[in-house]
Structures are given as C-alpha cells and as structure tokens.
Design a protein around this motif. Structure first.
Motif, mmCIF file in Angstrom:
data_model
loop_
_atom_site.group_PDB
_atom_site.id
_atom_site.type_symbol
_atom_site.label_atom_id
_atom_site.label_comp_id
_atom_site.label_asym_id
_atom_site.label_seq_id
_atom_site.Cartn_x
_atom_site.Cartn_y
_atom_site.Cartn_z
ATOM 1 N N LYS A 211 0.817 -1.228 0.028
ATOM 2 C CA LYS A 211 -0.073 -0.068 0.046
ATOM 3 C C LYS A 211 0.645 1.188 -0.026
ATOM 4 C CE LYS A 211 -3.568 2.538 2.727
ATOM 5 N NZ LYS A 211 -4.213 2.508 3.888
ATOM 6 N N GLY A 212 0.403 2.314 -0.718
ATOM 7 C CA GLY A 212 1.216 3.474 -0.771
ATOM 8 C C GLY A 212 0.275 4.543 -0.439
ATOM 9 N N GLU A 213 0.252 5.666 -1.432
ATOM 10 C CA GLU A 213 -0.788 6.688 -1.042
ATOM 11 C C GLU A 213 -2.050 6.670 -2.237
ATOM 12 O OE1 GLU A 213 0.759 10.270 -3.606
ATOM 13 O OE2 GLU A 213 2.678 9.020 -3.256
ATOM 14 N N ASN A 214 -3.343 7.113 -1.574
ATOM 15 C CA ASN A 214 -4.448 7.127 -2.469
ATOM 16 C C ASN A 214 -4.300 8.161 -3.430
ATOM 17 O OD1 ASN A 214 -5.469 4.975 -0.936
ATOM 18 N ND2 ASN A 214 -6.121 6.201 0.675
ATOM 19 N N ILE A 215 -4.754 8.140 -4.681
ATOM 20 C CA ILE A 215 -4.816 8.886 -5.754
ATOM 21 C C ILE A 215 -6.004 9.547 -5.948
ATOM 22 C CG2 ILE A 215 -3.892 9.381 -7.885
ATOM 23 C CD1 ILE A 215 -1.589 8.746 -6.115
ATOM 24 N N ASN A 216 -6.120 10.678 -5.932
ATOM 25 C CA ASN A 216 -7.551 11.285 -6.325
ATOM 26 C C ASN A 216 -7.719 10.715 -7.914
ATOM 27 O OD1 ASN A 216 -9.476 13.016 -7.269
ATOM 28 N ND2 ASN A 216 -9.193 14.105 -5.437
ATOM 29 N N PRO A 217 -8.951 10.241 -8.119
ATOM 30 C CA PRO A 217 -9.355 9.791 -9.523
ATOM 31 C C PRO A 217 -9.300 11.106 -10.428
ATOM 32 C CG PRO A 217 -10.807 9.042 -7.932
ATOM 33 C CD PRO A 217 -10.118 9.985 -7.121
ATOM 34 N N SER A 218 -9.313 12.333 -10.170
ATOM 35 C CA SER A 218 -9.166 13.530 -10.812
ATOM 36 C C SER A 218 -7.735 13.575 -11.395
ATOM 37 C CB SER A 218 -9.704 14.727 -10.195
ATOM 38 O OG SER A 218 -8.877 14.946 -9.177
ATOM 39 N N SER A 219 -6.926 12.933 -10.809
ATOM 40 C CA SER A 219 -5.321 13.172 -10.872
ATOM 41 C C SER A 219 -4.955 11.786 -11.854
ATOM 42 C CB SER A 219 -4.511 13.037 -9.662
ATOM 43 O OG SER A 219 -4.695 14.159 -9.031
ATOM 44 N N ILE A 220 -5.946 11.180 -12.390
ATOM 45 C CA ILE A 220 -5.477 9.988 -13.167
ATOM 46 C C ILE A 220 -5.974 10.226 -14.596
ATOM 47 C CG2 ILE A 220 -5.893 7.503 -13.435
ATOM 48 C CD1 ILE A 220 -6.181 7.128 -10.490
ATOM 49 N N THR A 221 -4.848 10.075 -15.497
ATOM 50 C CA THR A 221 -5.329 10.153 -16.963
ATOM 51 C C THR A 221 -5.105 8.848 -17.590
ATOM 52 O OG1 THR A 221 -4.227 12.287 -17.040
ATOM 53 C CG2 THR A 221 -4.225 11.356 -18.943
ATOM 54 N N LYS A 222 -5.596 8.581 -18.719
ATOM 55 C CA LYS A 222 -5.782 7.685 -19.502
ATOM 56 C C LYS A 222 -5.508 7.744 -21.192
ATOM 57 C CE LYS A 222 -10.807 7.095 -19.537
ATOM 58 N NZ LYS A 222 -12.039 6.229 -19.091
#
Length: 200
Positions: free
Chosen positions: A162-173
């Motif tokens: 486990k690391g850090e939780n990433i905000n979905p708005s910060s994820i690009t595809k």
C-alpha cells in the motif's frame, strides 16, 4: 484497496478483478525490492492493463500455448516477466476467475535506495531512472528469476504494498504504448503531471 493489515502488502484478492480496475488502483502503490540487504522502492505512477486471448495486444492473442500464456491465466498476484529488446518487463497477473489478464508496471517514482538504483542503471539523472518498464526493472535489478513469484508476500524480495491514495481526478488514461492493434477502450493509466511517467 485490500490490504494485509500485518505488513501492508496488497493481498492476493486485490488482483482477482478486471485488469483495468487493478491497473488504476495500483497507481500510488509502492513497488519494493530487497537488493543485497537494501530496500529499493518506488511509487507506481503508470500502468497498462492486458486481457486474455481476445485482446489483440495480449501475448495470448495468437496462441494458447507457452509458459507466459499459461501464467497469464494462472494464479493472480504472481509476477509475469518477459523480455523485450533485451530488457525485462514486470507484469502482475490480474483477472477474474473466468479470464486471463495482467497489468504491466510501466513507470515508478523512485522513493528509497535511489543511489543504488542509479548505480544499477549506470546513470545520474534521477528523472530518467525509472520512467519506463525496462528502466525500472534494471534500476531494481528485477530479472526472469522473479517470474511466477507471488508479489503479495515478502518471501522472494519483491512485492507491492500500500502507498498513497490517488484522487481519481489526478489519473489520466490513453491508448497503450507500442501496440500495433489495440482495443477501443483506453487501458493505459498514469498520474497526471508526474515527471516519472514514461510518455506524458
């Protein structure tokens, strides 16, 4: 995320899902390698999802034979490692019970043991240290010996925790990189504006 409370490892059941879901949720997790007694690690910042024989970019698309293909359909949470252009690529097997699949770890942000990683790569530029699937395996000294080893235990010196939780708005595809035929959906995922992504 499904977490082993004792040691913060991502559990085997974490990988028993759609590869695209696993690929997204691996962003922010930490890839850890114990090398000669030292802990090397990095935050996963870029992944790609692959499916079974119906995926034109999957290694199982043209054949149902061979060790790599059997591994793609086999136990989840295990490393799937193969070579491309003389570089090892690290995947983790991930799929529901009724299909095959895996997630390619494309890039990590160096976190621990950076000096050792630079020596292993033979470079001094930290920005280009692990910003690609072949670069990160060399920086962490990951080779074929880890193939089929579980990444949800510490038994073999390589795991994902486990690391850090990433905000979905910060994820690009985007579309997957370097494939001649692709599925219509975007299956490459990365943390927006992270300088260690292979190709923004």
């Amino acid at each position: 995320m499904s977490i082993n409370a004792e040691n913060k490892l991502l559990s085997k059941s974490f990988y028993l899902r759609d590869p695209a879901v696993v690929a997204i949720e691996l962003l922010g997790a930490r890839l850890v390698r114990i090398y000669q007694g030292y802990r090397l690690s990095g935050v996963i910042v870029e992944t790609e999802a692959y499916y079974g024989s119906w995926d034109p970019a999957s290694r199982a698309h043209r054949s149902i034979k061979g060790d790599l293909i059997r591994t793609l359909y086999d136990e989840v949470g295990h490393a799937l490692i193969y070579g491309v252009h003389r570089r090892w690529l690290l995947n983790v097997v991930a799929h529901p019970n009724d299909d095959g699949g895996a997630v390619l770890i494309r890039a990590i942000e160096p976190f621990e043991g950076i000096d050792i990683m630079m020596k292993l790569r033979g470079i001094k530029d930290v920005r280009s240290l692990t910003n690609g699937p072949g670069k990160l395996t060399r920086a962490l000294s990951i080779d074929k010996s880890f193939h089929k080893k579980p990444l949800y235990t510490m038994d073999h010196g390589l795991w994902i925790e486990k690391g850090e939780n990433i905000n979905p708005s910060s994820i690009t595809k985007s579309k997957r990189i370097g494939v001649s035929k692709d599925l219509p959906q975007y299956l490459r995922f990365y943390i927006k504006d992270n300088p260690y992504v292979s190709k923004p």
